[in-house]
Design an enzyme around this catalytic site. Sequence first.
Site, PDB file in Angstrom:
ATOM      1  N   ARG A 148       0.834  -1.219   0.000  1.00 56.83           N
ATOM      2  CA  ARG A 148       0.000   0.000   0.000  1.00 56.83           C
ATOM      3  C   ARG A 148       0.866   1.266   0.000  1.00 56.83           C
ATOM      4  NH1 ARG A 148      -5.222  -1.837   3.756  1.00 56.83           N
ATOM      5  NH2 ARG A 148      -6.341  -2.729   1.996  1.00 56.83           N
ATOM      6  N   LYS A 180     -20.395 -17.580  -1.030  1.00 57.72           N
ATOM      7  CA  LYS A 180     -21.839 -17.434  -0.861  1.00 57.72           C
ATOM      8  C   LYS A 180     -22.468 -16.441  -1.811  1.00 57.72           C
ATOM      9  CE  LYS A 180     -21.947 -18.749   4.018  1.00 57.72           C
ATOM     10  NZ  LYS A 180     -22.382 -18.352   5.369  1.00 57.72           N
ATOM     11  N   GLY A 215     -13.511  -3.680   0.045  1.00 53.94           N
ATOM     12  CA  GLY A 215     -14.885  -3.176   0.119  1.00 53.94           C
ATOM     13  C   GLY A 215     -15.211  -2.147  -0.942  1.00 53.94           C
ATOM     14  N   GLY A 250      -9.854  -9.411  -1.813  1.00 55.10           N
ATOM     15  CA  GLY A 250      -8.757 -10.075  -1.100  1.00 55.10           C
ATOM     16  C   GLY A 250      -8.427 -11.464  -1.594  1.00 55.10           C
TER      17      GLY A 250
END
Length: 398
Positions: free
Chosen positions: A37, A198, A378, A355
């Site tokens: 990062r 999921k 996110g 991720g």
Amino acid sequence: MSAFRTLDSADVKGKRVLLRVDLNVPIENGRVTDLTRIERVAPTILEIADKGGKVILMAHLGRPKGKPDPAFTLKPVAAAVAGVVKRPVAFASDCIGEPAAKAIAAMKNGDILCLENTRFYKAEEKNEPEFVAELAKLGDIYVNDAFSAAHRAHASTEGLAHHMPAYAGRAMQKELDALTLALSSPIRPLAAVVGGAKVSGKLELLGNLVKKVDILIIGGGMANTFLFAQGKAVGASLCEKDLAGTAREILAAAKAANCKILLPVDANVAKELKAQAPARFVDVDHVGDDEMILDIGPKSILAVEDALKSAKTLVWNGPFGAFETPPFDAATMQIAKTAAFLTIDNKLKSVAGGGDTVAALNAAGVADQFTYVSTAGGAFLEWMEGKALPGVEALRAK
């Protein structure tokens, strides 16, 4: 990238530049263990410094619950930034008030300073106007280079952009260019790979993608729910049977939007999920009652590769199987290498994020061969879901 204000139109010389970066990095024994990062924002830091701006870094680290906590100080991170940019980086023991003001007053043009963790104040995450005003006092220009925090309307990620001239940093610009290429104005045909465990976690994503992409390739545990919804027996596989109706609605919506959905036709199945467990390939019509689908099979891999060869743009989020556990990583590895080969051959623009996806591409050794790989979890997912990101919207050219 005319939709957003970038450093190309910013005059930073002699100015105090509040630069929001993502320094939420892993630390062990006081040392940063992954510099990715920091390396991503280094070009923006150096460009502003080289143009004579005073670079004032703002960032958060972890979840200190709105109060100072030495476990979450940015001091060791400032040292790691200095190591990456190969220049001194000063540190202020607070992100507002006298410690910050004094440290900034001592700066010369081209200097770099890191402020303490903005999340040491509850007002940061609440985006309180008084806290925004305290931060704004410290600078003349605001630059946001933290796409990964852009889905949060916090003081340092969104509030400041309304108080001073605001621009996208180079890492933010790259990310926005890549995501615009992927979904807003792609070269068609556009294919999307959506994997993961999921369906429930990716309902909004699937709902948005069927309206935007030409081919939607569904893998991972979520494919089992779609197979079950079509009347297939999935044995002991991970499957959200209560979402069968939702899966059928997504299939119908895709048909109405002329979006082709690709589901597995065969699978690698086993009776337990563990490394090198005895496994076999079967068509999806022949999964045993005590067997779990843990990866897609060779026929399905070929079908996915054919889809990628017919596409011009690929956006990828989520693996095909239980990729952390060999041999159930085979499909993800092979398809990742195929996508990388097509990208290098200039036949495909490939954008990936999330991720697990980044971990899988790194494991396959091809992350640097994709057109762009987003490290923003996110924020990347919310962008793909079609949501407006507060930190991005605040940078739009008016």
